[in-house]
Design an enzyme around this catalytic site. Structure first.
Site, mmCIF file in Angstrom:
data_model
loop_
_atom_site.group_PDB
_atom_site.id
_atom_site.type_symbol
_atom_site.label_atom_id
_atom_site.label_comp_id
_atom_site.label_asym_id
_atom_site.label_seq_id
_atom_site.Cartn_x
_atom_site.Cartn_y
_atom_site.Cartn_z
ATOM 1 N N SER A 26 0.754 -1.153 -0.011
ATOM 2 C CA SER A 26 -0.062 -0.041 0.090
ATOM 3 C C SER A 26 1.057 1.394 -0.114
ATOM 4 O O SER A 26 1.781 1.317 0.216
ATOM 5 C CB SER A 26 -0.478 -0.315 1.306
ATOM 6 O OG SER A 26 -1.649 1.321 1.086
ATOM 7 N N HIS A 83 -7.681 -3.050 4.898
ATOM 8 C CA HIS A 83 -7.191 -2.003 4.898
ATOM 9 C C HIS A 83 -7.961 -0.243 3.564
ATOM 10 O O HIS A 83 -8.083 -0.024 3.674
ATOM 11 C CB HIS A 83 -5.815 -2.159 4.589
ATOM 12 C CG HIS A 83 -4.939 -0.124 3.704
ATOM 13 N ND1 HIS A 83 -5.601 -0.166 2.258
ATOM 14 C CD2 HIS A 83 -4.131 -0.022 4.802
ATOM 15 C CE1 HIS A 83 -4.212 1.104 2.600
ATOM 16 N NE2 HIS A 83 -4.449 0.879 3.549
#
Ligand code: 6PG
Length: 510
Positions: free
Chosen positions: A138, A213
């Protein structure tokens, strides 16, 4: 550049924006890379970029034109990183690498946003051919270049090999302050600080955590968008005024990367007409699927995540542009009126608290979902460590993640973040403002699904008695589905013979 043949530490396949930047990040940290992409242009672009950035005097990146060449350029056992779209491309590359002679002790790391179930299946499928390890990344392109958050999972043997590399390239946080350590220049490496990567668990666990997430990312983004909508439509503020408010908020508990970039977006004007670009962007949101997967998983596990699901729905509703345009001419809403400055200021403060409370709910939902999934799939997830590696590098990075880290460090068994002392205090102090902001937005006709579904979640969670008693009676009425009674032994099932005259209650043997 004439490329000398040298054996590389890592093979890399997929040189899109993320892949190219991950390679340069690895190279900055002293690893030599054999790189391959189906597009030779991308291979050449990487080599050209590396020539600009490489100040070591020795080559760092070797461009390959086939899978076979890639394998021949690597030290054994081979370590190969994939940065390709989730789904078929991953399998195609795995098959091609098998054809090219990959060995059982070689490791392939899938860094894409693969569906966690695909990862579990792939690990089994390719067991005799190679070790499939996964590590979602990420942080977007800048994160990939200067330090992403990495969520590795799979074989512990593979992790032992990958760990030093991952710890080198990951974002770092200051050990004392918990704040991100800036890294912005090619060639720069950060050797101190806590790396934003930790072993998550067996195959699939890392991709599941990355999926959540992203679900939280959807909710976070939607919450900011709803605040923008209220400020724009109901308070009639300009983009610059909204940017000023967001910028102010970003100095407090709402401090986050997503709010920070929203300020930059709101301030950005077109060169030709000096109009805020955001006002010219078509209001149809895209999505690649990870938010949807999170919402689906929450439904499957029976773990409420309404803020996340609502954020997915908000994107879906936005895509019905033509229908919305049609409805906007037919369906009425409240008359919007301008507010005196003092009242405006109050609303702005209430909106701040509404955002903060909704954000707490979204994270509470995400973490509870991971907890349930962990139980269901036999993963021992360490929530303090997960919150820690989201403090820097990833898209949802925020000061707030330190408070979540603290909460799970104090109680690793916490069932829901809303029950942590710090968050109890935040919610109790701000819940009234949250309600007021929602009333205001609703009375102005501004849709605030994420803010209000979070409040419904909060109120449901703190409601000792819900109307599910009536619901159970309805189910029993039309389908003889039975119910339990609070005045009788728990677990005992009852049914009313609703269709008979005397409607007698009978005990049902299970
Ligand atoms: C990240 C992002 C990244 C990507 C999302 C966007 O953590 O770096 O989440 O994975 O930007 O896939 O997803 P949508 O296209 O669904 O918004």
């Amino acid at each position: 550049m004439t490329q000398d043949k040298f054996l590389c530490d890592i093979g890399f396949i997929g040189l899109g924006v993320m892949g190219k930047n991950l390679v340069l990040n690895l190279a900055d940290n002293g690893y030599n890379i054999a790189a391959f992409d189906l597009s030779d242009e991308k291979v050449q672009a990487l080599i050209a970029q590396d020539e600009i950035e490489n100040t070591t005097g020795t080559p760092r990146v070797y461009g390959c034109s086939s899978y076979t060449e890639l394998l021949s350029q690597l030290k054994a056992p081979h370590l190969i990183v994939l940065s390709v779209p989730a789904g078929d491309p991953v399998d195609q590359i795995c098959e091609n690498l098998i054809g090219a002679g990959i060995q059982p002790d070689d490791i392939i790391i899938d860094t894409g946003n693969s569906l966690w179930l695909d990862t579990v299946a792939r690990e089994k499928k390719y067991k005799s051919n190679f070790l499939l390890f996964s590590s979602a990344v990420s942080g977007g392109e800048v994160g990939a270049r200067f330090g992403p958050s990495l969520m590795p999972s799979g074989s512990p043997y593979a992790w032992a090999r990958v760990k030093p590399i991952w710890e080198a390239i990951a974002a770092k946080v200051d050990k004392k302050t918990g704040k991100p350590i800036e890294r912005t220049q090619p060639g720069q490496v950060i050797t101190d600080g806590e790396p934003c990567t930790t072993y998550i668990g067996p195959a699939g666990a890392g991709h599941y955590v990355k999926m959540v997430h992203n679900g939280i990312e959807y909710a976070d983004m939607q919450i900011i968008c709803e605040a923008y909508h209220v400020l724009k439509s109901a308070l009639r503020l300009t983009c610059d005024e909204i940017a000023d408010i967001f910028s102010q908020w970003n100095k407090g508990p709402l401090d986050s990367y997503l709010l920070e970039i929203s300020v930059e977006v709101l301030r950005h004007k077109t060169k030709d007409t000096n109009t805020p670009l955001v006002e010219l962007i078509l209001d149809k949101a895209g999505q690649k699927g990870t938010g949807l997967w999170t919402a689906m998983s929450s439904l499957e596990l029976g773990c409420p995540a309404p803020t996340i699901a609502q954020a997915v729905y908000a994107r879906s509703i936005s895509s019905f542009k033509e229908l919305r345009t049609q409805a906007s001419a037919l369906l009425t809403g409240p008359q919007q009126t301008a507010l005196p400055a003092a009242e405006q200021q109050e609303i702005i403060e209430q909106l701040h608290d509404a955002m903060y409370c909704a954000k707490i709910c979204a994270y509470a939902q995400g973490f509870q979902l991971m907890k349930l999934a962990g139980k269901e799939h036999g993963w021992t997830l360490d929530f303090a460590s997960i919150a820690k590696i989201w403090r820097a590098g990833c898209i949802i990075r925020a000061a707030f993640l330190q408070s979540i880290t603290n909460a799970y460090q104090q109680n690793e068994h916490l069932d829901n973040l809303m029950l942590d002392d710090f968050f109890i205090k935040q919610l109790n102090e701000r819940q009234l403002n949250w309600r007021k902001a929602i009333c205001f937005a609703t009375m102005q006709g501004v849709p605030i699904g994420a803010l209000s579904s979070s409040l419904a979640y909060y109120d449901s969670m703190r409601c000792e008695t819900l109307p599910a008693n009536l619901l159970q009676a309805q189910r029993d009425f039309f389908g003889a589905h039975t119910f339990e009674r609070i005045d009788k032994t728990p677990g005992k099932k009852y049914h009313v013979q609703w269709s008979t005259k005397d409607r007698e209650t009978v005990v049902v043997d299970s």
